[in-house]
Design an enzyme around this catalytic site. Structure first.
Site, PDB file in Angstrom:
ATOM      1  N   ASP A 249      10.657  -1.234   8.760  1.00 48.05           N
ATOM      2  CA  ASP A 249       9.306  -0.694   8.733  1.00 48.05           C
ATOM      3  C   ASP A 249       9.411   0.826   8.712  1.00 48.05           C
ATOM      4  OD1 ASP A 249       6.319  -1.995   9.457  1.00 48.05           O
ATOM      5  OD2 ASP A 249       6.496   0.154   9.826  1.00 48.05           O
ATOM      6  N   ASP A 273      17.050   0.791   9.422  1.00 45.07           N
ATOM      7  CA  ASP A 273      16.229   1.962   9.117  1.00 45.07           C
ATOM      8  C   ASP A 273      16.018   2.114   7.614  1.00 45.07           C
ATOM      9  OD1 ASP A 273      15.977   2.645  11.780  1.00 45.07           O
ATOM     10  OD2 ASP A 273      17.726   3.957  11.767  1.00 45.07           O
ATOM     11  N   ASP A 285       4.426  -6.976   3.215  1.00 48.52           N
ATOM     12  CA  ASP A 285       3.135  -7.212   3.873  1.00 48.52           C
ATOM     13  C   ASP A 285       2.574  -5.829   4.174  1.00 48.52           C
ATOM     14  OD1 ASP A 285       0.980  -8.173   5.253  1.00 48.52           O
ATOM     15  OD2 ASP A 285       2.110  -8.898   6.983  1.00 48.52           O
ATOM     16  N   CYS A 338      -3.767  -8.467   4.598  1.00 51.27           N
ATOM     17  CA  CYS A 338      -4.796  -9.178   5.361  1.00 51.27           C
ATOM     18  C   CYS A 338      -6.157  -8.620   4.946  1.00 51.27           C
ATOM     19  CB  CYS A 338      -4.579  -9.069   6.864  1.00 51.27           C
ATOM     20  SG  CYS A 338      -4.452  -7.385   7.500  1.00 51.27           S
TER      21      CYS A 338
END
EC number: 2.1.1.176
Length: 384
Positions: A249, A273, A285, A338
């Site tokens: 992330d 990383d 996502d 989402c």
């Protein structure tokens, strides 16, 4: 605290939110300064505040004022509760209604009745067509609580029995073979042994279905490129007999709890990383409006503007184009949000295919709240 005192506290907190203080901060500050409030009081006040946030425009219309007091008044009217029973002025209750308040208030109309800003209401109408109103209206109500059964440790029947023994009742949900809808005892889940020992995870049913749709097999090299808290990372690991799944992330802090969660779930997760090499499947996502989950985070409806959407669209395109180089020939690039907004979903997929001839779209689905979970979008492309 009496029920009326809880409403007065909610009205004061709503005024602070209206003034620009984030909802969670306003609630935390109130709780710290209100030592007399017990856990039930805090939960009740929070519920009132979030109900008003979900119905920000319609409660203001029903209450006749864009204030905390007006919105709480509108909330009571929307629930067919006589405001005079609460606005008594006794103890810490809100003061009695004035003549103007008694006579004021009206049903919201237009996009205010959908509890959306006008610009978002137009986006819903343009993008969702006949589904626009039902989707917007569903976001005005609280989301249900769903659990994912961790198949590395239990099957549905075992998990349900363990939860039931702790007073948490559930039922299977059609969106995913691992999904349980909590029908009783939702507030006890996070303290239950079934949760603490990794038999179940809190995860929306549609989110689980997104992972179900991915072409996963044990032995694949898989990267969760925007892992965040790691819910989908762990779900993918479970589908792959424990993993491993590589998690990344851009904001490493979002993954701070993932090692402990993975250990509890008996899943193998490698946190990196900077991903290198190539993977059989890369899941993006991506950061998004969160419009499919505004039942859970209703403040997002009112803090989000057209310029924020444009910035997100640019970031999403950048992420998916950066991630494509990490996919091996014949591998898959999955894209998920989402969100229920086509600008973040189908339009992004179309742009990617137009700009990248070496990919074929395999699957595409838009989940809406009426399907039984949050609003989610998922597609994946195969590299030729």
């Amino acid at each position: 605290m009496t029920p009326a005192a809880r409403l007065q506290a909610a009205a004061e907190i709503i005024d602070r939110i209206e003034g620009g203080i984030p909802a969670e901060k306003a609630l935390t500050n109130w709780a710290r300064n209100s030592r007399y409030a017990g856990s039930k009081d805090r939960r009740a006040v929070r519920d009132h505040v979030f109900d008003c946030l979900r119905m920000w425009r319609s409660t203001a219309a029903l209450g006749g004022a864009e204030t905390g007091r007006g919105r709480v008044l509108g909330l009571l009217r929307s629930a067919d509760i006589d405001p005079d029973t609460m606005f008594t002025g006794q103890g810490h209750a809100p003061g009695p209604l004035s003549d103007d308040e008694q006579a004021g208030g009206r049903d919201a109309d237009g996009y205010a009745a959908w509890d959306l800003p006008d610009w978002l209401g137009q986006r819903f109408s343009d993008g969702l067509g006949e589904k626009a109103e039902s989707t917007a209206m569903s976001l005005r109500h609280r989301a249900e609580v769903y659990l994912r059964v961790n198949t590395l440790k239990a099957d549905l029947a075992t998990a349900q029995a363990e939860l039931s023994a702790e007073g948490i009742l559930t039922e299977a949900h059609a969106l995913s073979p691992t999904a349980l809808r909590v029908t009783e005892g939702a507030r006890q889940v996070a303290r239950s042994q079934a949760y603490l020992t990794g038999l179940v995870e809190l995860q929306d049913a549609a989110s689980q279905s997104v992972v179900d749709m991915l072409p996963l097999q044990a032995g694949m090299r898989v990267l969760d490129y925007c892992a965040g808290g790691g819910g989908k990372t762990l779900a993918m690991a479970a589908r792959m007999d424990g993993g491993p799944v590589t998690a990344h992330d851009a904001n490493v802090g979002r993954m701070s709890d993932l090692p402990a969660r993975a250990e509890r779930a008996a899943a193998k997760v490698d946190i990196v990383d900077s991903p290198t090499g190539q993977f059989d499947l890369v899941l993006c996502d991506v950061p998004c409006s969160g419009s499919g989950a505004w039942r859970r985070s209703p403040e997002g409806k009112w803090r989000f503007g057209p310029e924020d959407l444009e910035a997100l669209i640019g970031l999403q395109s950048e992420i998916i184009n950066n991630a494509k180089s990490l996919v091996s020939p014949g591998g898959f690039l999955a894209y998920a949000t989402c969100s229920v907004l086509p600008a973040e979903n189908t339009h992004q997929s179309a742009r990617f295919l137009q700009a990248n001839s070496g990919w074929e779209q395999q699957v595409e689905r838009q989940f809406l709240p009426e399907d039984g979970g949050d609003g989610f979008y998922v597609t994946f492309f195969k590299r030729k």
